[in-house]
Design a protein around this motif. Structure first.
Motif, PDB file in Angstrom:
ATOM      1  N   ARG A   6       4.042 -35.770  68.749  1.00 48.66           N
ATOM      2  CA  ARG A   6       4.976 -34.710  69.151  1.00 48.66           C
ATOM      3  C   ARG A   6       5.370 -33.824  67.975  1.00 48.66           C
ATOM      4  N   GLY A   7       4.889 -34.185  66.789  1.00 48.01           N
ATOM      5  CA  GLY A   7       5.199 -33.397  65.593  1.00 48.01           C
ATOM      6  C   GLY A   7       4.645 -31.991  65.740  1.00 48.01           C
ATOM      7  N   ASN A   8       5.379 -31.033  65.184  1.00 53.86           N
ATOM      8  CA  ASN A   8       4.959 -29.656  65.408  1.00 53.86           C
ATOM      9  C   ASN A   8       5.246 -28.770  64.198  1.00 53.86           C
ATOM     10  N   ALA A   9       5.144 -29.343  62.992  1.00 55.07           N
ATOM     11  CA  ALA A   9       5.401 -28.554  61.780  1.00 55.07           C
ATOM     12  C   ALA A   9       4.439 -27.364  61.744  1.00 55.07           C
ATOM     13  N   ALA A  10       4.935 -26.243  61.236  1.00 52.01           N
ATOM     14  CA  ALA A  10       4.089 -25.045  61.148  1.00 52.01           C
ATOM     15  C   ALA A  10       2.988 -25.272  60.121  1.00 52.01           C
ATOM     16  N   MET A  11       1.771 -24.827  60.431  1.00 54.11           N
ATOM     17  CA  MET A  11       0.655 -25.038  59.517  1.00 54.11           C
ATOM     18  C   MET A  11       0.071 -23.736  58.978  1.00 54.11           C
ATOM     19  N   GLY A  12       0.567 -22.608  59.425  1.00 55.39           N
ATOM     20  CA  GLY A  12       0.071 -21.317  58.939  1.00 55.39           C
ATOM     21  C   GLY A  12       0.239 -21.243  57.428  1.00 55.39           C
ATOM     22  N   LEU A  66      -2.158 -37.181  63.120  1.00 54.75           N
ATOM     23  CA  LEU A  66      -1.457 -35.908  63.338  1.00 54.75           C
ATOM     24  C   LEU A  66       0.056 -36.098  63.276  1.00 54.75           C
ATOM     25  N   HIS A  67       0.517 -37.222  63.787  1.00 60.03           N
ATOM     26  CA  HIS A  67       1.954 -37.520  63.700  1.00 60.03           C
ATOM     27  C   HIS A  67       2.396 -37.541  62.231  1.00 60.03           C
ATOM     28  N   CYS A  68       1.629 -38.255  61.396  1.00 59.37           N
ATOM     29  CA  CYS A  68       1.985 -38.338  59.970  1.00 59.37           C
ATOM     30  C   CYS A  68       1.837 -36.985  59.277  1.00 59.37           C
ATOM     31  N   ALA A  69       1.001 -36.116  59.822  1.00 54.16           N
ATOM     32  CA  ALA A  69       0.803 -34.791  59.229  1.00 54.16           C
ATOM     33  C   ALA A  69       1.876 -33.798  59.676  1.00 54.16           C
ATOM     34  N   LEU A  70       2.314 -33.899  60.910  1.00 57.69           N
ATOM     35  CA  LEU A  70       3.090 -32.818  61.527  1.00 57.69           C
ATOM     36  C   LEU A  70       4.523 -33.169  61.887  1.00 57.69           C
ATOM     37  N   CYS A 125       1.693 -43.525  66.830  1.00 58.20           N
ATOM     38  CA  CYS A 125       2.664 -42.484  66.455  1.00 58.20           C
ATOM     39  C   CYS A 125       4.043 -43.026  66.111  1.00 58.20           C
ATOM     40  N   ALA A 126       4.085 -44.231  65.564  1.00 60.53           N
ATOM     41  CA  ALA A 126       5.370 -44.807  65.148  1.00 60.53           C
ATOM     42  C   ALA A 126       5.138 -45.728  63.959  1.00 60.53           C
ATOM     43  N   VAL A 127       6.201 -45.926  63.180  1.00 57.96           N
ATOM     44  CA  VAL A 127       6.060 -46.813  62.028  1.00 57.96           C
ATOM     45  C   VAL A 127       5.947 -48.259  62.516  1.00 57.96           C
ATOM     46  N   GLN A 128       5.129 -49.058  61.844  1.00 58.26           N
ATOM     47  CA  GLN A 128       4.911 -50.456  62.243  1.00 58.26           C
ATOM     48  C   GLN A 128       5.199 -51.366  61.061  1.00 58.26           C
ATOM     49  N   GLU A 129       5.708 -52.542  61.365  1.00 60.69           N
ATOM     50  CA  GLU A 129       5.856 -53.572  60.346  1.00 60.69           C
ATOM     51  C   GLU A 129       4.470 -54.032  59.920  1.00 60.69           C
ATOM     52  N   VAL A 130       4.295 -54.341  58.651  1.00 62.35           N
ATOM     53  CA  VAL A 130       3.033 -54.970  58.243  1.00 62.35           C
ATOM     54  C   VAL A 130       3.325 -56.354  57.696  1.00 62.35           C
ATOM     55  N   CYS A 131       2.295 -57.196  57.676  1.00 67.05           N
ATOM     56  CA  CYS A 131       2.448 -58.531  57.121  1.00 67.05           C
ATOM     57  C   CYS A 131       2.745 -58.413  55.625  1.00 67.05           C
ATOM     58  N   ALA A 132       3.315 -59.467  55.076  1.00 70.17           N
ATOM     59  CA  ALA A 132       3.756 -59.446  53.677  1.00 70.17           C
ATOM     60  C   ALA A 132       2.605 -59.090  52.730  1.00 70.17           C
TER      61      ALA A 132
END
Ligand code: NAP
Ligand code: NAG
Length: 319
Positions: free
Chosen positions: A30-36, A271-275, A290-297
């Motif tokens: 859903r990210g929509n940062a301008a890229m122009g 795209l989420h991480c980009a925008l 499109c969401a942050v996830q826990e990772v193993c130690a």
């Protein structure tokens, strides 16, 4: 008899639905940062997830540099992207991540030709046997080490742009990865053996490196406004398994047709991480769906991440 069939049908349908809600799930960016006016480098942008990512960013008006190893394939992808988006701001620059010389040549050319860099998407990757030009195991060499050197050489330009981001494609496969520094020192590889299933182990190891690299990079970027993220794109129908054995392909292909995501869906987390605006405080984290996830130690082990960074610097001749 009818009852049994009904039960069986229900079980199959239930299993299918469970799978499409878990491992084979997708989500929409859903990210929509301008890229122009912004410039993006995507490694391996000629096919699969990278191409779908490039297409979306081109549509949003970014200048997109496809950093690929094969001009014919890159030109074909550029033609497709131009046709679909109308953008004429998609260009090819040669980059073979299996060669330090090529990486240095690419960054020299890029830094001379391009005045800014806003997004670096470390997307290229492979599951295969073989060695890089510099003698490293191909998966460690391309998936991790090549991207490590590339990022290091482009970091200053990212800092200049303001708000730059580095996105590195990892995989949920990182969970099965291990890092054996002693073996790496001896073999120049994380993973051994010529059997096709052993390529998968080496692949998992290289993907764990992608997470650890991002974890350490975020620390080193503190105090700048450049941020970084690692990504599991989902399980996506691409050319990733092109080098595995025939019997593995025979198993993968029917499942892929039934359950794997299309590249367009597979590009959404990148795209989420980009925008997506406002995720900067999550720099260093791992994202999927499109969401942050826990990772193993193991994937956020400070000491191992730091050691991998230092070893990688030495292996690329940066220290
Ligand atoms: N597909 C999945 O289910 C999945 C799941 C988790 C993570 N991932 C990750 O997603 C990323 C993209 O993979 P994909 O699924 O889109 O695979 P893909 O369709 O095989 O695309 C991989 C890309 O990497 C490029 N590449 C390989 N070796 C290279 C090298 N030495 N120098 C420059 N480029 C090179 C390929 O170029 P050529 O076309 O010239 O070979 C291709 O453009 C990978 O990092 C992968 O590990 C994928
Ligand atoms: C580049 O890709 C084209 C089209 O797939 C292929 O025919 C050619 O052999 C490739 N070139 C190299 C150097 O791999």
């Amino acid at each position: 008899m009818f009852g049994v069939l009904l039960l069986l049908g229900a079980a199959v349908l239930g299993g299918y639905m469970l799978l499409t809600q878990t491992v084979f799930r997708s989500a929409r960016c859903r990210g929509n940062a301008a890229m122009g006016g912004k410039t993006v480098v995507i490694t391996g942008g000629n096919t699969g997830i990278g191409k779908a990512t490039a297409l979306h960013l081109a549509r949003k008006g970014a200048r997109v540099v496809l950093a690929c190893r094969n001009r014919t394939k890159a030109d074909a992808a550029i033609a497709d992207i131009q046709q679909e988006t109308g953008s004429s701001d998609v260009v090819y620059m040669h980059l073979d991540l299996a060669s330090f010389k090529s990486i240095r040549c690419f960054t020299e050319t890029f830094l001379k030709a391009e005045s800014r860099l806003d997004l670096l998407i470390n997307n290229a990757g492979l599951v295969a046997d073989g060695r890089t030009e510099d003698g490293f195991g191909i998966e460690f060499g391309v998936n991790h080490l090549g991207h490590f050197l590339l990022t290091r050489l482009l970091l200053e330009r990212l800092k200049e742009a303001g708000g730059g981001r580095v996105i590195t494609l990892s995989s949920m496969a990182h969970r099965w990865g291990h890092i054996d520094f002693e073996a790496l020192a001896v073999d120049k590889h994380l993973g051994t053996g010529g059997y096709s299933w052993q390529f998968w182990q080496a692949y998992c190891n290289s993907k764990l490196c992608n997470n650890l690299f991002t974890h350490e990079l975020a620390k080193r970027l503190r105090g700048t406004d450049v941020t970084c993220y690692s990504v599991h794109p989902g399980v996506v129908r691409t050319e990733l398994s092109r080098y595995v054995g025939l019997w593995q392909k025979l198993i993968i292909e029917p499942i892929a047709r039934l359950l794997f995501l299309e590249p367009e869906a597979g590009a959404q987390t990148t795209l989420h991480c980009a925008l997506q605006e406002g995720i900067e405080h999550l720099s260093g984290s791992y994202f999927s769906f499109c969401a942050v996830q826990e990772v193993c130690a193991r994937a956020r082990d400070d000491a191992v991440a730091r050691k991998l960074w230092e070893v990688s610097e030495r292996l690329c001749g940066l220290s």
